[in-house]
Design a protein around this motif. Structure first.
Motif, PDB file in Angstrom:
ATOM      1  N   UNK A   1      27.274  41.713  38.740  1.00  0.00           N
ATOM      2  CA  UNK A   1      28.701  41.697  39.150  1.00  0.00           C
ATOM      3  C   UNK A   1      29.300  40.490  38.771  1.00  0.00           C
ATOM      4  N   UNK A   2      30.866  40.576  38.827  1.00  0.00           N
ATOM      5  CA  UNK A   2      31.511  39.570  38.707  1.00  0.00           C
ATOM      6  C   UNK A   2      32.930  39.566  39.402  1.00  0.00           C
ATOM      7  N   UNK A   3      33.064  38.709  40.265  1.00  0.00           N
ATOM      8  CA  UNK A   3      34.496  39.065  41.158  1.00  0.00           C
ATOM      9  C   UNK A   3      35.480  37.847  41.047  1.00  0.00           C
ATOM     10  N   UNK A   4      36.600  38.018  40.852  1.00  0.00           N
ATOM     11  CA  UNK A   4      37.771  37.131  41.008  1.00  0.00           C
ATOM     12  C   UNK A   4      37.574  36.180  40.025  1.00  0.00           C
ATOM     13  N   UNK A   5      37.200  36.494  38.712  1.00  0.00           N
ATOM     14  CA  UNK A   5      37.012  35.299  37.705  1.00  0.00           C
ATOM     15  C   UNK A   5      37.682  35.942  36.360  1.00  0.00           C
ATOM     16  N   UNK A   6      37.847  37.097  35.877  1.00  0.00           N
ATOM     17  CA  UNK A   6      38.057  37.591  34.816  1.00  0.00           C
ATOM     18  C   UNK A   6      39.654  37.058  34.530  1.00  0.00           C
ATOM     19  N   UNK A   7      40.602  36.712  35.565  1.00  0.00           N
ATOM     20  CA  UNK A   7      41.862  36.251  35.199  1.00  0.00           C
ATOM     21  C   UNK A   7      41.642  34.799  35.062  1.00  0.00           C
TER      22      UNK A   7
ATOM     23  N   UNK B   1      49.385  41.882  37.381  1.00  0.00           N
ATOM     24  CA  UNK B   1      50.486  40.974  37.269  1.00  0.00           C
ATOM     25  C   UNK B   1      50.131  39.954  37.785  1.00  0.00           C
ATOM     26  N   UNK B   2      50.584  38.869  37.967  1.00  0.00           N
ATOM     27  CA  UNK B   2      50.422  37.680  38.615  1.00  0.00           C
ATOM     28  C   UNK B   2      51.563  36.759  38.790  1.00  0.00           C
ATOM     29  N   UNK B   3      51.468  36.030  39.803  1.00  0.00           N
ATOM     30  CA  UNK B   3      52.523  34.792  40.011  1.00  0.00           C
ATOM     31  C   UNK B   3      52.357  33.545  38.928  1.00  0.00           C
TER      32      UNK B   3
ATOM     33  N   UNK C   1      49.194  31.324  34.064  1.00  0.00           N
ATOM     34  CA  UNK C   1      47.833  30.995  33.229  1.00  0.00           C
ATOM     35  C   UNK C   1      46.797  32.133  33.649  1.00  0.00           C
ATOM     36  N   UNK C   2      47.162  32.995  34.528  1.00  0.00           N
ATOM     37  CA  UNK C   2      46.236  34.241  34.623  1.00  0.00           C
ATOM     38  C   UNK C   2      46.436  35.265  33.493  1.00  0.00           C
ATOM     39  N   UNK C   3      45.147  35.699  33.158  1.00  0.00           N
ATOM     40  CA  UNK C   3      44.904  36.616  31.888  1.00  0.00           C
ATOM     41  C   UNK C   3      45.031  38.286  32.825  1.00  0.00           C
ATOM     42  N   UNK C   4      45.817  38.963  32.297  1.00  0.00           N
ATOM     43  CA  UNK C   4      46.127  40.205  32.761  1.00  0.00           C
ATOM     44  C   UNK C   4      45.387  41.278  32.068  1.00  0.00           C
ATOM     45  N   UNK C   5      45.303  42.528  33.039  1.00  0.00           N
ATOM     46  CA  UNK C   5      44.205  43.695  32.575  1.00  0.00           C
ATOM     47  C   UNK C   5      45.034  44.851  32.723  1.00  0.00           C
ATOM     48  N   UNK C   6      44.935  45.785  31.899  1.00  0.00           N
ATOM     49  CA  UNK C   6      45.466  47.271  31.984  1.00  0.00           C
ATOM     50  C   UNK C   6      44.280  48.408  32.385  1.00  0.00           C
ATOM     51  N   UNK C   7      44.688  49.029  33.262  1.00  0.00           N
ATOM     52  CA  UNK C   7      43.585  50.005  33.680  1.00  0.00           C
ATOM     53  C   UNK C   7      43.209  50.829  32.654  1.00  0.00           C
ATOM     54  N   UNK C   8      43.867  51.289  31.645  1.00  0.00           N
ATOM     55  CA  UNK C   8      43.958  52.059  30.393  1.00  0.00           C
ATOM     56  C   UNK C   8      42.708  51.454  29.558  1.00  0.00           C
TER      57      UNK C   8
ATOM     58  N   UNK D   1      42.025  43.167  48.276  1.00  0.00           N
ATOM     59  CA  UNK D   1      42.731  42.395  49.297  1.00  0.00           C
ATOM     60  C   UNK D   1      44.311  42.563  48.450  1.00  0.00           C
ATOM     61  N   UNK D   2      44.481  42.791  47.242  1.00  0.00           N
ATOM     62  CA  UNK D   2      45.674  42.471  46.331  1.00  0.00           C
ATOM     63  C   UNK D   2      46.031  43.821  45.561  1.00  0.00           C
ATOM     64  N   UNK D   3      47.181  44.356  46.031  1.00  0.00           N
ATOM     65  CA  UNK D   3      47.586  45.676  45.508  1.00  0.00           C
ATOM     66  C   UNK D   3      47.784  45.715  43.973  1.00  0.00           C
ATOM     67  N   UNK D   4      48.115  44.310  43.555  1.00  0.00           N
ATOM     68  CA  UNK D   4      48.536  44.356  41.958  1.00  0.00           C
ATOM     69  C   UNK D   4      47.298  44.041  41.169  1.00  0.00           C
ATOM     70  N   UNK D   5      45.875  44.183  41.933  1.00  0.00           N
ATOM     71  CA  UNK D   5      44.621  43.946  41.300  1.00  0.00           C
ATOM     72  C   UNK D   5      43.954  45.192  41.168  1.00  0.00           C
TER      73      UNK D   5
END
Length: 186
Positions: free
Chosen positions: A113-119, A150-152, A155-162, A174-178
């Motif tokens: 697993x990898x959590x909280x790093x892909x961005x 989305x991000x504030x 510098x964050x890399x963004x992703x698409x569920x598709x 913990x974040x509805x934008x993730x």
């Protein structure tokens, strides 16, 4: 952002600080994240058993690792200072390395697993390479969590569920934008 030098500097500085608080070392101090609850959800999603051999990619100082009960835990992080702190604080087996070039043989771990790093990755190509590596070293399943749509921060890399059509997709913890994704390999 095409290189990770900015983020590497941030994480090296964190690891070289004076705190022993794992949540602060791992960057959760200014969030609403409940690290213990996140670890519990990852254990549930991957069905981690006490006999499993687990790899956490981008493990940081061990904020999640402290709550993962398994047969063998191994962590990898690109911040040498956080690797050092993780070993000092939790005495886990942790190696310095990149997510897109893991040093392990194929199917070394039951679950990865990898959590909280892909961005923090520099680009989508790096992310694709990292996903390939997670799949390569896992026998049963992989989990990637906290992918921002989305991000504030620019510098964050963004992703698409598709981009994860063959994966199980769940809402962010913990974040509805993730969102999170998991994939059974067997």
């Amino acid at each position: 952002m095409e290189d990770m030098s900015y983020w590497k500097e941030v994480w090296e500085r964190k690891g070289n600080g004076n705190t022993t608080c794992l949540e602060e070392l791992d960057g959760y101090e200014d969030t609403t994240a409940d690290v213990k609850e996140i670890a519990k959800q990852i254990v549930k999603e991957l069905d981690i058993k006490e006999t499993d051999r687990i790899l956490e990619v981008a493990c940081g100082a061990g904020g999640l690792a402290q709550y993962i009960k398994c047969g063998e835990y191994v962590g990898v992080d690109y911040s040498s200072s956080l690797v050092k702190r993780h070993i000092e604080l939790l005495n886990n087996s942790v190696l310095h390395g990149e997510a897109n070039n893991l040093i392990f043989k194929d199917k070394t771990f039951d679950k990865v697993f990898c959590f909280g790093a892909f961005h923090y990755f520099p680009n989508q190509e790096y992310a694709k390479q990292a996903i390939s590596e997670l799949k390569r070293v896992a026998k049963e399943a992989i989990f990637i969590g906290d992918l921002p749509m989305t991000s504030h921060r620019k510098e964050h890399l963004l992703y698409d569920k598709n981009d994860f059509k063959d994966w199980k997709i769940t809402d962010g913890y913990y974040n509805p934008c993730r969102f999170n994704v998991s994939l059974k390999l067997v």
